[in-house]
Design a protein around this motif. Structure first.
Motif, PDB file in Angstrom:
ATOM      1  N   ALA A   3       1.773   6.313  -7.211  1.00 11.53           N
ATOM      2  CA  ALA A   3       0.751   7.266  -7.648  1.00 11.53           C
ATOM      3  C   ALA A   3       1.306   8.681  -7.638  1.00 11.53           C
ATOM      4  CB  ALA A   3      -0.472   7.163  -6.740  1.00 11.53           C
ATOM      5  N   PRO A  32      -7.060   8.605  -5.138  1.00  9.05           N
ATOM      6  CA  PRO A  32      -7.480   7.428  -5.912  1.00  9.05           C
ATOM      7  C   PRO A  32      -6.716   6.165  -5.527  1.00  9.05           C
ATOM      8  CG  PRO A  32      -7.239   9.339  -7.345  1.00  9.05           C
ATOM      9  CD  PRO A  32      -6.650   9.722  -6.024  1.00  9.05           C
ATOM     10  N   ALA A  33      -5.438   6.304  -5.176  1.00  6.80           N
ATOM     11  CA  ALA A  33      -4.663   5.139  -4.755  1.00  6.80           C
ATOM     12  C   ALA A  33      -5.197   4.573  -3.447  1.00  6.80           C
ATOM     13  CB  ALA A  33      -3.189   5.519  -4.614  1.00  6.80           C
ATOM     14  N   ALA A  57       2.275   1.712  -3.357  1.00  8.05           N
ATOM     15  CA  ALA A  57       1.245   2.139  -4.304  1.00  8.05           C
ATOM     16  C   ALA A  57       1.046   3.651  -4.233  1.00  8.05           C
ATOM     17  CB  ALA A  57      -0.066   1.412  -4.026  1.00  8.05           C
ATOM     18  N   HIS A  70       0.835  -1.204   0.000  1.00  6.07           N
ATOM     19  CA  HIS A  70       0.000   0.000   0.000  1.00  6.07           C
ATOM     20  C   HIS A  70       0.868   1.252   0.000  1.00  6.07           C
ATOM     21  CE1 HIS A  70      -3.351  -2.546   2.036  1.00  6.07           C
ATOM     22  NE2 HIS A  70      -3.339  -2.706   0.728  1.00  6.07           N
ATOM     23  N   VAL A 125      -8.327   4.732  -2.527  1.00  2.00           N
ATOM     24  CA  VAL A 125      -9.559   4.025  -2.906  1.00  2.00           C
ATOM     25  C   VAL A 125      -9.224   2.610  -3.379  1.00  2.00           C
ATOM     26  CG1 VAL A 125     -11.454   3.959  -4.571  1.00  2.00           C
ATOM     27  CG2 VAL A 125     -10.843   6.116  -3.466  1.00  2.00           C
ATOM     28  N   ASP A 126      -8.169   2.475  -4.181  1.00  4.41           N
ATOM     29  CA  ASP A 126      -7.805   1.167  -4.728  1.00  4.41           C
ATOM     30  C   ASP A 126      -7.247   0.224  -3.671  1.00  4.41           C
ATOM     31  OD1 ASP A 126      -8.573   2.076  -7.213  1.00  4.41           O
ATOM     32  OD2 ASP A 126      -6.537   2.630  -7.829  1.00  4.41           O
ATOM     33  N   THR A 127      -6.507   0.756  -2.693  1.00  6.12           N
ATOM     34  CA  THR A 127      -5.819  -0.119  -1.739  1.00  6.12           C
ATOM     35  C   THR A 127      -6.595  -0.347  -0.448  1.00  6.12           C
ATOM     36  OG1 THR A 127      -4.620   1.759  -0.777  1.00  6.12           O
ATOM     37  CG2 THR A 127      -3.572   0.596  -2.609  1.00  6.12           C
ATOM     38  N   SER A 128      -7.401   0.635  -0.013  1.00  9.04           N
ATOM     39  CA  SER A 128      -8.009   0.557   1.308  1.00  9.04           C
ATOM     40  C   SER A 128      -9.530   0.539   1.305  1.00  9.04           C
ATOM     41  CB  SER A 128      -7.535   1.741   2.167  1.00  9.04           C
ATOM     42  OG  SER A 128      -6.135   1.726   2.279  1.00  9.04           O
ATOM     43  N   ALA A 129     -10.154   0.756   0.164  1.00 10.12           N
ATOM     44  CA  ALA A 129     -11.612   0.737   0.037  1.00 10.12           C
ATOM     45  C   ALA A 129     -12.307   1.559   1.112  1.00 10.12           C
ATOM     46  CB  ALA A 129     -12.114  -0.706   0.072  1.00 10.12           C
TER      47      ALA A 129
END
Length: 366
Positions: free
Chosen positions: A138, A218-219, A134, A131, A221-225
């Motif tokens: 980003a 946005p990163a 990531a 994470h 959102v992708d990794t931690s929802a």
């Protein structure tokens, strides 16, 4: 992160701030040479049949204690007030009906630290190294170099004090990651429930904070929802310095007279050797501001008096975690902070800070 916590809602139920190392402090961030204020202790009175819950946060040698609510002896929290309606106004309009800010940048701004905080809810899992990488990637894609990645840890200690029954405590440890630029002027802290962007070389909001936020959300959102954003906070710590200011009264013609309080007293204003104030503002909905300001003897200017202006604005409305909406709300907080700054620092003094109008006319600076 250096122990920084830019919360703007301390005054809702009282708080205690203290520095475990005995060093000077300002809030939780210690700009070099700023004065030590007495720790503030203002917890609500205990009521019969209830207990007060205190939250202690430590990181490194910093500790903060918060009293967010009154809880029953069974441990059910009583509400501290609704979050209010969401903010739908234009992102460049200051909150609370404050005057629109002049669209002017300052080449020689006095900002020691600019910090942007996003608190959110989600799965609650500790971010992994993947994470952290990531987020670094980003940022790289957006042209932002955060090449140094380190583990971070935060301790939350909850104390429950019950009349006649003593106190109990629980400790929770949150782990995450910190990302730094090579010169460490730009730092990002990512925990399971929080993202903090800090910059000690501030130029303007868009490049110093806003673009970083837009790249990282946005990163996340992708990794931690994440599902909800619970709080957005923006804090600017300004140190206005003048080596010729030999007394606090020297700031009378630079700071709005309404803000100077007893410095304008006709009998003993000239005899004041230090003055610090804290002002809390309710803006609109669940948004507000906390302003700490005052003159202090500054070792970095050979004992002359500098002026501290610490502006912390926040929006506590709970909304769906949508990166573009979060960026718009943060930008509006910036316009609010800028409006407050321009009302507190007189125009004649701001003109000594090398003002200019940006070519794109956005004026996104404090």
């Amino acid at each position: 992160m250096q122990g920084y916590n830019p919360r703007g809602d301390h005054g809702e139920a009282g708080y205690l701030e203290c520095d475990c190392s005995g060093l000077e402090k300002l809030g939780h961030y210690q700009p070099r040479g700023l004065p030590l204020s007495r720790s503030t202790f203002a917890f609500p009175r205990l009521r019969s049949g209830s207990a007060t819950r205190l939250r202690v946060r430590t990181q490194g040698d910093r500790m903060s204690v918060h009293s967010p609510s009154t809880v029953t002896t069974a441990g059910t929290a009583a509400p501290t007030g609704g979050q209010g309606d969401p903010l739908h106004a234009d992102r460049d309009t200051p909150l609370g009906g404050l005057p629109a800010a002049e669209r002017i940048l300052l080449r020689r701004n006095a900002i020691e630290l600019a910090a942007l905080e996003i608190r959110f809810t989600g799965r609650g899992d500790a971010p992994t190294a993947a994470h952290g990488l990531a987020l670094r990637d980003a940022a790289r894609t957006a042209g932002i170099a955060l090449d140094r990645v380190e583990q971070a840890q935060r301790q939350d200690v909850s104390l429950t004090i019950t009349p006649g029954a003593g106190q109990t405590s629980t400790t929770e440890v949150a782990r995450g990651w910190q990302l730094f630029s090579v010169d460490q002027r730009l730092a990002v802290t990512f925990m399971p429930d929080i993202l903090i962007v800090q910059n000690t070389r501030y130029e303007r909001y868009s490049s110093s904070l806003g673009e970083v936020l837009a790249a990282l959300l946005p990163a996340i959102v992708d990794t931690s929802a994440p599902d909800l954003v619970q709080r957005i906070g923006l804090r600017y710590i300004n140190r206005l310095a003048d080596p010729t200011a030999r007394t606090p009264a020297a700031w009378r013609d630079r700071i709005a007279p309404e803000a100077l309080g007893l410095l304008n007293h006709s009998q003993f204003g000239e005899q004041i050797t230090s003055i610090q104030q804290q002002v809390e503002l309710r803006l609109e909905g669940s948004s507000g501001a906390l302003i700490r300001h005052g003159a202090f003897q500054d070792p970095s200017t050979q004992g002359a008096y500098s002026y501290l202006l610490d502006v912390d604005v926040y929006d506590n409305s709970s909304e769906k975690f949508v990166p573009t909406a979060i960026c718009d709300r943060a930008r509006r907080l910036n316009r609010t902070s800028l409006s407050l700054f321009q009302q507190l620092v007189l125009s004649a003094y701001r003109k000594t800070m090398d003002p200019y109008e940006p070519s794109d006319a956005t004026g996104e600076s404090e």
